[in-house]
Design a protein around this motif. Structure first.
Motif, short mmCIF file in Angstrom:
data_model
loop_
_atom_site.label_atom_id
_atom_site.label_comp_id
_atom_site.label_asym_id
_atom_site.label_seq_id
_atom_site.Cartn_x
_atom_site.Cartn_y
_atom_site.Cartn_z
N VAL A 14 5.41 -3.04 1.36
CA VAL A 14 4.54 -4.64 1.77
C VAL A 14 4.70 -5.88 2.64
CG1 VAL A 14 1.73 -5.04 0.92
CG2 VAL A 14 3.10 -3.58 -0.43
N ALA A 15 3.95 -5.55 3.61
CA ALA A 15 4.56 -6.67 5.00
C ALA A 15 3.11 -7.92 4.04
CB ALA A 15 3.93 -6.36 6.21
N ALA A 16 4.04 -9.00 4.53
CA ALA A 16 3.75 -10.18 3.67
C ALA A 16 2.31 -10.28 2.21
CB ALA A 16 2.33 -10.55 4.47
N GLY A 17 2.97 -9.19 1.27
CA GLY A 17 2.79 -9.50 -0.30
C GLY A 17 3.15 -10.12 -0.92
N PRO A 18 2.12 -11.13 -1.33
CA PRO A 18 2.81 -11.43 -2.84
C PRO A 18 3.34 -10.78 -4.07
CG PRO A 18 0.60 -11.44 -2.17
CD PRO A 18 1.04 -10.41 -1.60
N HIS A 19 3.07 -11.94 -4.74
CA HIS A 19 3.83 -11.32 -5.83
C HIS A 19 2.96 -10.83 -6.95
CE1 HIS A 19 6.14 -10.77 -9.87
NE2 HIS A 19 5.97 -11.10 -10.30
N ALA A 20 1.37 -9.72 -6.69
CA ALA A 20 0.63 -9.49 -7.17
C ALA A 20 0.87 -8.26 -7.23
CB ALA A 20 -0.31 -9.92 -6.49
N TRP A 21 0.08 -7.48 -7.85
CA TRP A 21 -0.62 -5.37 -7.49
C TRP A 21 -1.36 -4.97 -6.57
CZ3 TRP A 21 1.05 -2.14 -11.22
CH2 TRP A 21 1.02 -0.68 -11.28
N SER A 22 -0.57 -4.26 -5.88
CA SER A 22 -0.67 -4.06 -5.03
C SER A 22 -2.04 -3.13 -4.38
CB SER A 22 -0.09 -3.37 -3.36
OG SER A 22 -0.39 -3.36 -2.44
N GLY A 23 -3.20 -4.14 -3.37
CA GLY A 23 -4.39 -2.84 -3.26
C GLY A 23 -5.52 -2.70 -5.01
N GLY A 24 -4.51 -4.12 -5.54
CA GLY A 24 -5.68 -4.18 -6.70
C GLY A 24 -7.38 -5.03 -6.15
N SER A 25 -7.90 -5.24 -7.67
CA SER A 25 -9.03 -5.33 -7.74
C SER A 25 -8.77 -6.90 -8.52
CB SER A 25 -10.27 -5.02 -8.95
OG SER A 25 -11.18 -5.43 -8.96
N ALA A 26 -9.80 -8.22 -7.12
CA ALA A 26 -10.08 -9.45 -7.47
C ALA A 26 -10.69 -9.45 -9.15
CB ALA A 26 -10.76 -10.24 -6.75
N ALA A 27 -11.57 -8.77 -10.04
CA ALA A 27 -11.55 -8.94 -11.09
C ALA A 27 -10.45 -9.14 -11.80
CB ALA A 27 -12.41 -7.53 -11.89
N GLY A 28 -9.46 -8.65 -11.33
CA GLY A 28 -7.91 -9.33 -12.71
C GLY A 28 -7.22 -9.46 -11.72
N SER A 29 -5.86 -10.77 -13.16
CA SER A 29 -4.96 -11.82 -11.74
C SER A 29 -3.91 -10.77 -11.64
CB SER A 29 -4.45 -12.28 -13.02
OG SER A 29 -3.87 -11.83 -13.91
N PHE A 30 -3.16 -12.12 -10.71
CA PHE A 30 -1.89 -11.09 -10.35
C PHE A 30 -2.37 -9.88 -9.60
CE2 PHE A 30 -0.22 -14.42 -13.05
CZ PHE A 30 0.04 -15.27 -12.23
N THR A 31 -3.69 -9.88 -8.04
CA THR A 31 -4.31 -8.77 -7.43
C THR A 31 -4.15 -9.10 -6.27
OG1 THR A 31 -6.08 -8.62 -7.69
CG2 THR A 31 -5.05 -8.00 -9.01
N ASP A 32 -3.42 -8.11 -5.65
CA ASP A 32 -3.33 -8.53 -3.96
C ASP A 32 -4.69 -6.88 -3.12
OD1 ASP A 32 -3.39 -8.93 -1.13
OD2 ASP A 32 -1.26 -7.22 -0.98
#
Length: 371
Positions: A332-350
């Motif tokens: 994932v280009a420029a993706g952080p340490h977070a679940w790709s495509g996840g919901s902002a309702a949870g932590s560590f999501t992108d």
């Protein structure tokens, strides 16, 4: 940021003595993640060593059910039930949450998805962030969310880097495999379609447990994780996370040809777990699968995936001669340490990334253990 040698030696000594809580605090203070305490504090109580039999599963007891509301991520109501339970493995009590889609007790047995949260998360948070419950409604499968005990790790990380949890028949991998088997037996699950996925420390534990228990898990998803055997103590874990490190040959040989089909997600801007670790996870999986006699061909998607307004991603697949993807890599280009495509309702999501949950479900449901 480099860790001073005296702090590294202190953390190593604490780890070897079994005082994981205090060792974690030493490393975090050295890295400036938390402030030093104003006054000296007594060492945390040492966790008793786990003594599990050298058997495929850990001993366990029946679960204790506790009502719990649905925590799916989508705004619509979920059709199934989400409940809290407890599972006892070798005398240690673990909480977990179980999602059952409507009508699961009738018809054909359902696949089982086991989801391992990352550090500083719990099962409810991880369910919200990944949205896996709503995919379970759509595709009809059970979802199990084991939860790490804080007394086993102060940051609620799975202890993938500890030798006590790196062998078949002991520690946290044995608990996870035993819990999966119990859910299959108790909730009309399909034992040939049990899948395991995790984020960060959960991803590292998923890679490890999948390698140790190919007779339980049909496929594995590793998001921002590390290869099995990448570290054997806490200082080694931090080093592997910062720089990337391949799995230890001893860990791979101990599991024999235990590699299972694997899908890997990792962001290129991950500053917590170096993206190089994704390559090590892939190489370990490919080596194990080829040792089983599989002939795999690499297919690179030249156009990649470009969600509207989101982050582009490159997808590479290693497939069998009949075209079945057995290993899959999403960068994932420029993706952080977070679940790709996840919901902002949870932590560590992108939320900007392509959906790791959708990709993993699609990959998993193509695989059945024993085929």
């Amino acid at each position: 940021m480099a860790i001073p040698m005296d702090k590294m030696l202190r953390a190593t000594a604490l780890t070897r003595s079994g005082n994981l809580h205090e060792a974690t605090l030493v490393i975090q203070r050295a890295l400036g993640l938390i402030a030093a305490p104003p006054t000296p504090r007594a060492p945390a109580t040492v966790e008793p060593a786990l003594r599990l039999p050298a058997a495929p599963m850990a001993r366990h007891a029946e679960s204790e059910d506790v009502a719990f509301r649905d925590v799916g991520t989508a705004p619509r109501a979920s059709a199934g039930t989400f409940s809290k339970h407890y599972f006892v493995s070798d005398g240690e009590r673990y909480a977990y949450r179980l999602y059952i889609p409507a009508g699961a007790s009738t018809g054909q047995p359902l696949p089982v998805m086991v989801m391992l949260h990352g550090c500083k998360q719990d099962s409810e948070d991880f369910a919200r962030g990944t949205g896996m419950n709503h995919l379970a409604d759509e595709h009809r499968f059970l979802v199990v969310y084991p939860e790490q005990r804080q007394k086993a790790n102060a940051m609620r990380c799975w202890n993938w880097f500890e030798p006590a949890h790196q062998a078949r028949g002991k520690g946290e991998p044995a608990m996870i495999a035993s819990l999966a088997a119990r859910v299959v037996a108790a909730h009309h699950g399909d034992g040939a379609r049990v899948y395991l996925a995790g984020l960060s420390a959960g991803g590292a534990m998923a890679a490890l447990a999948g390698q140790l228990y190919p007779d339980v898990f049909a496929a594995v998803g590793v998001h921002s994780g590390l290869a099995p055997g990448a570290a054997a103590d806490m200082p080694g874990a931090f080093s592997a996370m910062r720089k990337g490190r391949p799995g230890a040959p001893a860990a791979a040989s101990a599991a024999g040809t235990g590699a299972v089909p694997t899908i890997v997600f990792h962001g290129t801007a991950d500053t917590t777990v170096h993206p190089r670790n994704a390559d090590h996870v892939l190489q370990a999986s490919l080596a194990g699968l080829r040792a089983r006699g599989l002939v795999l061909s690499e297919v690179h998607d030249p156009e990649g995936t470009h969600p509207p307004g989101g982050r582009p991603a490159q997808r590479t697949v290693w497939a069998t001669p009949d075209g079945t993807p057995v290993v899959e890599h999403w960068t994932v280009a420029a993706g952080p340490h977070a679940w790709s495509g996840g919901s902002a309702a949870g932590s560590f999501t992108d939320p900007q990334g392509p959906s790791a949950s959708h990709a993993m479900v699609a990959f998993f449901l193509r695989h059945r253990r024993g085929t």
